[in-house]
Enzyme design. Structure first.
Site, mmCIF file in Angstrom:
data_model
loop_
_atom_site.group_PDB
_atom_site.id
_atom_site.type_symbol
_atom_site.label_atom_id
_atom_site.label_comp_id
_atom_site.label_asym_id
_atom_site.label_seq_id
_atom_site.Cartn_x
_atom_site.Cartn_y
_atom_site.Cartn_z
ATOM 1 N N ASN A 66 -0.522 -12.544 -11.669
ATOM 2 C CA ASN A 66 -0.754 -11.267 -10.992
ATOM 3 C C ASN A 66 0.544 -10.910 -10.274
ATOM 4 O OD1 ASN A 66 -1.569 -9.134 -9.365
ATOM 5 N ND2 ASN A 66 -3.482 -10.088 -8.761
ATOM 6 N N ARG A 79 -1.678 -9.368 -15.196
ATOM 7 C CA ARG A 79 -2.090 -8.066 -14.662
ATOM 8 C C ARG A 79 -0.962 -7.078 -14.933
ATOM 9 N NH1 ARG A 79 -0.708 -6.067 -9.349
ATOM 10 N NH2 ARG A 79 -1.833 -4.133 -8.903
ATOM 11 N N HIS A 107 -6.402 -0.756 -9.318
ATOM 12 C CA HIS A 107 -7.185 -1.875 -8.767
ATOM 13 C C HIS A 107 -8.383 -2.215 -9.650
ATOM 14 C CE1 HIS A 107 -5.442 -0.492 -4.675
ATOM 15 N NE2 HIS A 107 -4.770 -1.563 -5.083
ATOM 16 N N ARG A 155 2.509 3.394 2.008
ATOM 17 C CA ARG A 155 2.346 4.544 1.124
ATOM 18 C C ARG A 155 1.517 5.625 1.807
ATOM 19 N NH1 ARG A 155 0.021 1.469 -3.938
ATOM 20 N NH2 ARG A 155 0.699 -0.512 -3.034
ATOM 21 N N ILE A 169 -7.463 -6.521 4.039
ATOM 22 C CA ILE A 169 -8.032 -5.879 5.224
ATOM 23 C C ILE A 169 -9.550 -5.864 5.132
ATOM 24 C CG2 ILE A 169 -8.187 -3.713 6.505
ATOM 25 C CD1 ILE A 169 -5.286 -3.139 5.625
ATOM 26 N N GLU A 206 -8.914 -11.258 -8.734
ATOM 27 C CA GLU A 206 -8.376 -10.610 -9.934
ATOM 28 C C GLU A 206 -7.993 -11.629 -10.998
ATOM 29 O OE1 GLU A 206 -6.125 -6.763 -8.040
ATOM 30 O OE2 GLU A 206 -5.658 -8.750 -7.240
#
Length: 403
Positions: free
Chosen positions: A9, A102, A190, A250, A340, A390
């Site tokens: 990943n 990924r 995602h 971002r 988070i 993931e």
């Protein structure tokens, strides 16, 4: 004979990995058996290699000097060689059957995992204009392994693929039609994380898996996904990973007129604007202090700029969650995941307070203790905290692709 799959990943300067044992007869639907996991940090700067076994014991903790400047992907060659040598020692006589990656962007063509060939790699590289700061990092480990282990099967697993179920109206951009012909549309990201959460809901909460659920993947990057019966029908990230929620550095959703202002009034070039939107905005830009929630919580109530950044993060989340509810025509569940979402009880509480109008009733004690179910029993919306994985999704995609 037991074999193994390595899941990678990749970020721009880091590489998370997980090593899975694949038992005889095991399929993509079988439970995973993780041997080890870890991360290569500071790639191209000061590489740091850390790995743990399934019980969390440290297996390796190593640093080395950065590579000299050279070829575009040279920074990944040394770390990848180190990782593969270590994997070889870990596995001993066990065969590494494949490596899964990924890949941030699959464009309109790649919606399912695919085995990498030179032609596939070239087509994925051609998608770089759609994700200029992320696609190169996704492809660099693939190139390094093609050089170092050309006969080792590699599988590309796409973050955009899970969102191919978006209805046409949710994919569309209100631009001249020829832009859509060139692939300019809403993709969503995602997806490997959302696919994993959807699989967990099927196992643990089938009522939510079959219902209307918003999954919130919020970390340094963040987005929301509207799941209806386990399928993505809308998401807050669109054409790029800049869209949607306020993120660490971002900007999230932005009036395009701001970009025109930067171009025409400030005379900024594309590279300068890109740097502002990707690296100097979000929580960092508004707070003027940090992109890290832990730093911001430590200064909340002291710095008005930090308070404003936290308030904006929560406000935009609730605002865009309302849009996901409109797409779903209601809401049965809300799932928090990623850094988070999994660890920040204060942010979860602030968000749930903003969503009380929608029937969310938070159990403050369960939330503070980081339980999985953090809503009150009589809450109209069930709220859960589910760690994402993931790498497990990548393992599944590898087995699907090679079966």
């Amino acid at each position: 004979m037991t074999r193994a799959v390595l899941a990678l990943n990749a970020g721009s300067s880091s590489l998370k990995f997980a090593l899975f044992a694949i038992e005889p007869g095991e399929t993509a639907a079988s439970p995973s058996h993780r041997i080890a996991s870890g991360e290569l940090e500071g790639i191209g700067i000061h590489p740091h290699f850390v790995a743990h076994d399934a019980a969390g014991r440290v297996l390796v903790d190593e640093k080395w000097a950065p590579v000299a400047e050279g070829a575009k992907d040279a920074a990944h060659h040394g770390p990848m060689a180190t990782l593969m040598e270590w994997v070889g020692r870990q596995l001993g006589t066990v065969d590494l059957m494949a490596v899964g990656h990924r890949v941030v962007h699959g464009g309109p063509e790649f919606i399912a995992p695919v085995r990498v060939t030179p032609d596939i790699l070239a087509r994925l590289a051609a998608l770089t204009p759609f994700a200029p700061l992320h696609q190169p990092g996704s492809l660099a480990p693939i190139r390094a392994l093609l050089d170092q282990h050309p006969d080792l099967p590699q599988v590309a697993c796409f973050d955009t693929g899970f969102h191919h179920t978006l209805p046409a109206v949710a994919q569309a951009q209100a631009l001249p039609r020829d832009y859509a012909d060139r692939g300019v549309r809403r993709y969503g990201f995602h997806g490997l994380s959302y696919e994993y959460i959807a699989s967990v809901l099927r196992a643990r909460a089938p009522h939510l898996a079959q219902g209307r659920t918003i999954v919130a993947h919020i970390g340094s990057g963040g987005s929301l996904c509207a799941l209806q019966a386990g399928r993505s029908i809308d998401t807050t990230m669109g054409f790029s990973v800049l869209d949607g929620l306020v993120m660490g550095t971002r900007c999230g959703h932005l009036d395009p007129g701001v970009i025109l202002y930067m171009l025409k009034e400030e005379g900024l070039g594309a590279a300068e604007i890109e740097n502002i939107l990707y690296h100097r905005s979000g929580l960092l830009g508004v707070s003027g202090l940090s992109a890290d929630m832990r730093d911001l919580h430590a200064h909340a109530g002291v710095s008005p700029e930090v308070t404003q950044a936290l308030d904006l993060f929560v406000y935009r989340f609730a605002q865009q969650a309302g849009g996901m509810m409109a797409a779903l025509q209601g809401l049965d569940g809300l799932v928090f995941t990623a850094g988070i979402g999994e660890h920040d009880a204060l942010i979860r509480a602030a968000i749930c307070e903003r969503l009380e109008w929608a029937g969310v009733r938070l159990d403050a004690q369960a939330n503070a203790a980081h339980h999985e179910i953090i809503s009150m029993p009589d809450s109209a919306v069930e709220v859960r905290v589910i760690p994402t994985d993931e790498e497990t999704t990548i393992r599944r995609h590898v087995l699907m692709c090679l079966s």
